[in-house]
Write an enzyme that holds these catalytic residues in place. Sequence first.
Site, PDB file in Angstrom:
ATOM      1  N   GLU A 176      29.306  57.554  55.474  1.00  0.00           N
ATOM      2  CA  GLU A 176      29.187  57.311  54.037  1.00  0.00           C
ATOM      3  C   GLU A 176      28.183  56.229  53.676  1.00  0.00           C
ATOM      4  O   GLU A 176      27.842  56.075  52.498  1.00  0.00           O
ATOM      5  CB  GLU A 176      30.561  56.968  53.444  1.00  0.00           C
ATOM      6  CG  GLU A 176      31.116  55.618  53.831  1.00  0.00           C
ATOM      7  CD  GLU A 176      31.867  55.587  55.160  1.00  0.00           C
ATOM      8  OE1 GLU A 176      32.561  54.594  55.409  1.00  0.00           O
ATOM      9  OE2 GLU A 176      31.743  56.542  55.958  1.00  0.00           O
ATOM     10  N   HIS A 212      30.295  55.331  60.411  1.00  0.00           N
ATOM     11  CA  HIS A 212      30.493  55.526  58.982  1.00  0.00           C
ATOM     12  C   HIS A 212      29.392  56.418  58.398  1.00  0.00           C
ATOM     13  O   HIS A 212      28.295  55.940  58.120  1.00  0.00           O
ATOM     14  CB  HIS A 212      30.495  54.170  58.269  1.00  0.00           C
ATOM     15  CG  HIS A 212      31.717  53.368  58.560  1.00  0.00           C
ATOM     16  ND1 HIS A 212      32.851  53.450  57.791  1.00  0.00           N
ATOM     17  CD2 HIS A 212      31.993  52.484  59.556  1.00  0.00           C
ATOM     18  CE1 HIS A 212      33.775  52.648  58.285  1.00  0.00           C
ATOM     19  NE2 HIS A 212      33.280  52.053  59.357  1.00  0.00           N
ATOM     20  N   CYS A 255      36.310  55.927  61.592  1.00  0.00           N
ATOM     21  CA  CYS A 255      36.619  54.595  62.122  1.00  0.00           C
ATOM     22  C   CYS A 255      38.116  54.453  62.357  1.00  0.00           C
ATOM     23  O   CYS A 255      38.635  55.056  63.291  1.00  0.00           O
ATOM     24  CB  CYS A 255      36.037  53.509  61.212  1.00  0.00           C
ATOM     25  SG  CYS A 255      35.901  51.902  62.041  1.00  0.00           S
TER      26      CYS A 255
END
Length: 186
Positions: free
Chosen positions: A164, A162, A75
């Site tokens: 994660e 993202h 990002c």
Amino acid sequence: MLPIYVVNNFGQFNHLIHRALRDLDIDAVLVPNTTPPEKISNGCRGIILGGGPSIERAGNCSQYLDLGLPVLGICLGLHIIAKRFGGSVQTGQSGGYGPVDIEICETDEILEGYPEKMSVWASHADEVAQVPDGFTLLARSLICNNEAIAFPDKNIYGLQWHPEVSHTFEGKRIFENFNRIILDNP
């Protein structure tokens, strides 16, 4: 073996990146983005530039890109990479955080093992408008032309989404791929 440094850019998910690496038994340390570049270069084997609210608060991150270490930008980390190498970043038309269907345009080591299309979670408050010279476009979506880029010769990779978060399709594979890239290119 030295750890991977996860550079905290004040984003809400930087701790999740650190946790995802630890869950994969990949040694990782969360460091502030104000860490001097010489401490970064001597202390780790690779860098993940985490997300954050604004490029103005990115500390020393652009300097870390000159250290010759493998880098994965997530990002805001992608935006730092793009700007540092002559690309541009603009406000996204879609804004907010949520699901996005991406299409992989070019298969590269960082996206190894992924299907041609997948659903990820991303914020498009800002996005890369122009990919820097020398970089390869890896993925795009209907709302963002530049979802992922790479400079494989320098082992520099950037993602708009993202990996994660649990809503991203097999996001942890990105971290496994990045770790493998580091180990294959000591």
